[in-house]
Design a protein around this motif. Structure first.
Motif, PDB file in Angstrom:
ATOM      1  N   ALA A  34       0.832  -1.204   0.000  1.00  0.00           N
ATOM      2  CA  ALA A  34       0.000   0.000   0.000  1.00  0.00           C
ATOM      3  C   ALA A  34       0.869   1.256   0.000  1.00  0.00           C
ATOM      4  O   ALA A  34       0.559   2.232  -0.687  1.00  0.00           O
ATOM      5  N   GLU A  51      -7.452   8.929  -4.855  1.00  0.00           N
ATOM      6  CA  GLU A  51      -8.719   8.695  -4.164  1.00  0.00           C
ATOM      7  C   GLU A  51      -8.845   7.258  -3.680  1.00  0.00           C
ATOM      8  O   GLU A  51      -9.441   6.995  -2.633  1.00  0.00           O
ATOM      9  N   ILE A  53      -6.460   5.214  -2.629  1.00  0.00           N
ATOM     10  CA  ILE A  53      -5.526   4.762  -1.589  1.00  0.00           C
ATOM     11  C   ILE A  53      -5.669   5.533  -0.267  1.00  0.00           C
ATOM     12  O   ILE A  53      -5.225   5.052   0.764  1.00  0.00           O
ATOM     13  N   VAL A  54      -6.317   6.715  -0.294  1.00  0.00           N
ATOM     14  CA  VAL A  54      -6.447   7.468   0.954  1.00  0.00           C
ATOM     15  C   VAL A  54      -7.857   7.365   1.511  1.00  0.00           C
ATOM     16  O   VAL A  54      -8.825   7.232   0.780  1.00  0.00           O
ATOM     17  N   ALA A  55      -7.942   7.428   2.836  1.00  0.00           N
ATOM     18  CA  ALA A  55      -9.226   7.338   3.534  1.00  0.00           C
ATOM     19  C   ALA A  55      -9.989   8.657   3.411  1.00  0.00           C
ATOM     20  O   ALA A  55      -9.391   9.726   3.235  1.00  0.00           O
ATOM     21  N   ASP A  56     -11.298   8.577   3.520  1.00  0.00           N
ATOM     22  CA  ASP A  56     -12.130   9.788   3.465  1.00  0.00           C
ATOM     23  C   ASP A  56     -11.768  10.775   4.572  1.00  0.00           C
ATOM     24  O   ASP A  56     -11.831  11.979   4.382  1.00  0.00           O
ATOM     25  N   LYS A  70      -8.675  15.294   2.747  1.00  0.00           N
ATOM     26  CA  LYS A  70      -8.562  14.494   1.525  1.00  0.00           C
ATOM     27  C   LYS A  70      -8.762  15.338   0.271  1.00  0.00           C
ATOM     28  O   LYS A  70      -7.969  15.276  -0.665  1.00  0.00           O
ATOM     29  N   TRP A 128      -2.054   3.952   8.757  1.00  0.00           N
ATOM     30  CA  TRP A 128      -2.921   3.229   7.824  1.00  0.00           C
ATOM     31  C   TRP A 128      -4.019   2.527   8.603  1.00  0.00           C
ATOM     32  O   TRP A 128      -3.803   2.063   9.724  1.00  0.00           O
ATOM     33  N   GLN A 131      -9.773  -0.826   5.880  1.00  0.00           N
ATOM     34  CA  GLN A 131     -11.183  -0.518   5.675  1.00  0.00           C
ATOM     35  C   GLN A 131     -11.722  -1.416   4.567  1.00  0.00           C
ATOM     36  O   GLN A 131     -11.188  -1.417   3.462  1.00  0.00           O
ATOM     37  N   GLN A 134      -9.132  -3.358   2.675  1.00  0.00           N
ATOM     38  CA  GLN A 134      -8.024  -2.665   2.011  1.00  0.00           C
ATOM     39  C   GLN A 134      -7.385  -1.662   2.962  1.00  0.00           C
ATOM     40  O   GLN A 134      -8.065  -1.017   3.752  1.00  0.00           O
ATOM     41  N   TRP A 135      -6.054  -1.518   2.857  1.00  0.00           N
ATOM     42  CA  TRP A 135      -5.333  -0.552   3.663  1.00  0.00           C
ATOM     43  C   TRP A 135      -5.480   0.830   3.034  1.00  0.00           C
ATOM     44  O   TRP A 135      -5.210   1.021   1.853  1.00  0.00           O
ATOM     45  N   LYS A 136      -5.947   1.792   3.843  1.00  0.00           N
ATOM     46  CA  LYS A 136      -6.147   3.177   3.406  1.00  0.00           C
ATOM     47  C   LYS A 136      -5.303   4.095   4.288  1.00  0.00           C
ATOM     48  O   LYS A 136      -5.223   3.902   5.508  1.00  0.00           O
TER      49      LYS A 136
END
Length: 145
Positions: A34, A51, A53-56, A70, A128, A131, A134-136
């Protein structure tokens, strides 16, 4: 004959110990992948890759003290206001606890922010979160080295 056998056993033990120190667990390997995906997204500046790979709830801290959410983080990269040309990550450590992972590394890179070439050397802490399998990236904080 006995000396050869002892030498062989010692070499085998040393090889086994050396491999064990560098081994990554499956979750650590997933987080490392990741991180690599995130690095490539930073370089490409592609909206969809960022979008994905990153969390909201991203909190993205710069070495200057500025913190972005974000939307702002992605807008800054996509616009070229912040532009990574190359990134080299070294001294990386990964610690996974449940659905949270802490990654520390040093980042050396070349930039072209707003068309102005430059270089950066930073210490980075990434947080990280797993979620939906998947790792975000949930948080990032940089500091100048």
């Amino acid at each position: 004959m006995m000396q050869r056998r002892s030498f062989f056993i010692i070499c085998l033990l040393l090889l086994t110990l050396t491999r064990g120190v560098n081994a990554q667990s499956k979750p650590e390997a997933q987080v490392a992948a990741a991180v690599e995906t995130f690095k490539n997204a930073l370089i490409s500046g592609e909206r969809k890759a960022l979008e994905a790979i990153v969390a909201d709830g991203l909190s993205y801290g710069h070495s200057s003290g500025k913190v972005e959410d974000k939307a702002t983080f992605i807008k800054t990269l996509v616009s070229g206001k912040s532009d990574f040309v190359s990134i080299d990550l070294t001294h990386q450590t990964i610690q996974v606890t449940g659905k949270t992972a802490l990654v520390r590394h040093q980042l050396s890179g070349t930039t072209n922010d707003n068309g102005n070439p430059g270089t950066v050397k930073l210490g980075i802490l990434l947080v990280w979160q797993k979620q939906r399998g998947q790792w975000k990236l949930l948080a990032r904080q940089a500091y100048k080295l």
